[in-house]
Write a protein that holds these residues in place. Structure first.
Motif, short mmCIF file in Angstrom:
data_model
loop_
_atom_site.label_atom_id
_atom_site.label_comp_id
_atom_site.label_asym_id
_atom_site.label_seq_id
_atom_site.Cartn_x
_atom_site.Cartn_y
_atom_site.Cartn_z
N HIS A 134 -0.81 7.71 1.45
CA HIS A 134 -1.39 8.83 0.69
C HIS A 134 -0.83 10.17 1.13
O HIS A 134 -1.04 11.17 0.48
N ARG A 177 6.82 5.47 7.91
CA ARG A 177 7.69 6.62 7.71
C ARG A 177 7.09 7.91 8.28
O ARG A 177 7.74 8.59 9.07
N CYS A 178 5.85 8.24 7.93
CA CYS A 178 5.31 9.53 8.37
C CYS A 178 4.26 9.40 9.47
O CYS A 178 3.87 10.39 10.07
N VAL A 218 0.85 -1.18 0.00
CA VAL A 218 0.00 0.00 0.00
C VAL A 218 0.89 1.24 0.00
O VAL A 218 1.94 1.27 0.64
N GLY A 219 0.49 2.23 -0.80
CA GLY A 219 1.24 3.48 -0.84
C GLY A 219 0.62 4.46 0.14
O GLY A 219 -0.59 4.64 0.14
N ARG A 253 3.75 8.90 0.39
CA ARG A 253 4.00 8.03 -0.76
C ARG A 253 4.88 6.82 -0.46
O ARG A 253 5.21 6.06 -1.37
N GLN A 254 5.30 6.68 0.80
CA GLN A 254 6.08 5.50 1.17
C GLN A 254 5.28 4.23 0.88
O GLN A 254 4.09 4.15 1.15
N VAL A 255 5.94 3.25 0.26
CA VAL A 255 5.28 1.98 -0.04
C VAL A 255 5.59 1.00 1.08
O VAL A 255 6.75 0.81 1.44
#
Ligand SMILES: [Zn+2]
Lengths: 207, 203
Positions: free
Chosen positions: A16, A34-35, A13-14, A19-21
């Motif tokens: 939103h 990541r975020c 999943v990316g 954009r980290q996958v």
């Protein structure tokens, strides 16, 4: 072309937001490593939320157009303008180019948003196979032009602040402008709730 | 084995691609739905920081100076952005007043400050304190900043007013015009690229 893999099929999943996958999971509270934003395979309750906001916007759209948005008062005249009559006045005042711009931002764009969002919602609910690429384009168009409808709201705010010559000349905002501002916000929220990936789900072909 | 860094997912249709290095002027588009995947970022981080700094200065001027003034038989009346906000509040249109403050002051200013903050650190490849939170905030604030719509609104208001009054442009109108230009330049720059060019600083 059906060789193009989709994140959902690969179990990834990316994010939103950044954009980290990352690996998809069934946990509804999964977060992007990541975020830290919430991760969703698809936006939650996308269709229901988009419908609700769109219908709310549509209900407010009636008073926004029926009620005048601005009153122009001078010594002997009083003139209430609706959104449409404001455009007509601009045209008569010898600025057809600006009249067309305001007409587009205030009337064409909101109507387009209602039609496009309604069409996208219905076509997704019917798992329509037709013209996915065109529908994707329509959605992006709505996203890009949506906020330009705020134009008239700013015009009324500016004129009300500027035209303050006591009894000689005065411009005041009228309730229509409040409804119109809310319509713009609601249609923006509606478009943001819609998940364009749904257009491509439940399809066999890839045209 | 590919790492997650090499992959990019189309936000509009969920198609997965391997990331490509873009050269000047290149735009990567999704072949399936046509959406933009990534653009080449043609302004370096130092350049972006300089532009943000310029935007901050111009933003202050835009807020503090009159946008236009009107003249009518010897009298004159001018307004700043805040004049418009106060006028709407006093004329029973508080909703519009709040909308105006948020879309023309609060959101644009947060955008400038947050982006400036992360860029300041990103110039050395570092992540600012609160980087992740700042990036999330930037993402949500972005669609609600409406300076360029306001700029067009100023032009429409000027044309409407000029039928009855003398219109004298103020410093504010030029500041908003410059801001609109800066926003247009930044439109091709995705702040999310900062995730790829910065590293976590060891605490
Ligand atoms: Zn795509």
């Amino acid at each position: 072309m059906s060789a193009l893999p989709r994140a959902d099929e690969l179990g990834i999943v990316g994010c939103h937001v950044c954009r980290q996958v990352s690996q998809a999971s069934d946990d509804p509270h999964a977060r992007c490593p990541r975020c830290g934003a919430g991760l969703h395979r698809r936006k939650r309750d996308s269709l229901a939320r988009t419908w609700a906001l769109l219908i709310a916007a549509l209900l407010l759209y009636l008073p926004a157009n029926i009620f005048p948005i601005m009153r122009t008062q001078s010594l002997f005249t009083r003139d209430d303008n609706t959104i449409l009559s404001g455009v007509v006045e601009l045209w008569r005042a010898g600025s057809p180019d600006l009249a067309i711009i305001v007409f587009t931002a205030s009337i064409v764009v909101p109507v387009l948003k209602f039609l496009v969002m309604g069409y996208l919602l219905i076509s997704v609910q019917r798992s329509s196979e037709w013209g996915a690429r065109q529908r994707a384009k329509l959605f992006r168009l709505v996203e890009v032009v949506g906020y330009w409808s705020m134009l008239d709201v700013f015009v009324v705010a500016l004129l009300s602040a500027l035209v303050h010559f006591k009894v000689l000349s005065r411009v005041e905002p009228l309730p229509g402008v409040i409804f119109f501002g809310l319509v713009v916000v609601l249609t923006m929220l509606s478009a943001m709730s819609f998940d364009p990936r749904l257009i491509w789900d439940n399809r066999d072909s890839d045209d | 084995m590919e790492t997650a860094q090499d992959l990019i997912v189309c936000e509009h249709c969920d198609t997965v691609y391997r990331r490509e290095v873009l050269t000047r002027g290149q735009v990567a588009c999704c072949v399936k739905c046509g959406a933009v995947l990534e653009r080449h970022q043609w302004i370096g981080l130092d350049g972006q920081f300089a532009l943000i700094l310029a935007a901050l200065i111009v933003f202050v001027i835009a807020n503090a100076t009159p946008i236009v003034s009107l003249g009518l038989s010897g009298m004159s009346s001018a307004t700043t952005l805040w004049g418009a906000v106060i006028a709407m509040w006093n004329d029973d249109s508080q909703v519009v007043s709040v909308l105006t403050v948020m879309t023309l002051f609060f959101f644009p200013l947060s955008q400038i400050l947050i982006f400036g903050w992360v860029l300041w650190f990103a110039r050395d490849g570092r992540r600012a304190p609160g980087f992740a939170r700042a990036m999330v905030a930037l993402h949500y604030v972005k669609p609600w900043s409406m300076i360029e719509v306001f700029m067009l609104g100023v032009l429409v208001a000027v044309v409407k007013a000029s039928t009855y009054f003398d219109v004298i442009p103020g410093a504010g109108i030029w500041s908003f015009a410059v801001l609109t230009v800066l926003i247009t330049i930044f439109a091709s720059h995705d702040p999310r690229e900062l995730w790829n060019v910065t590293r976590e600083t060891p605490a």
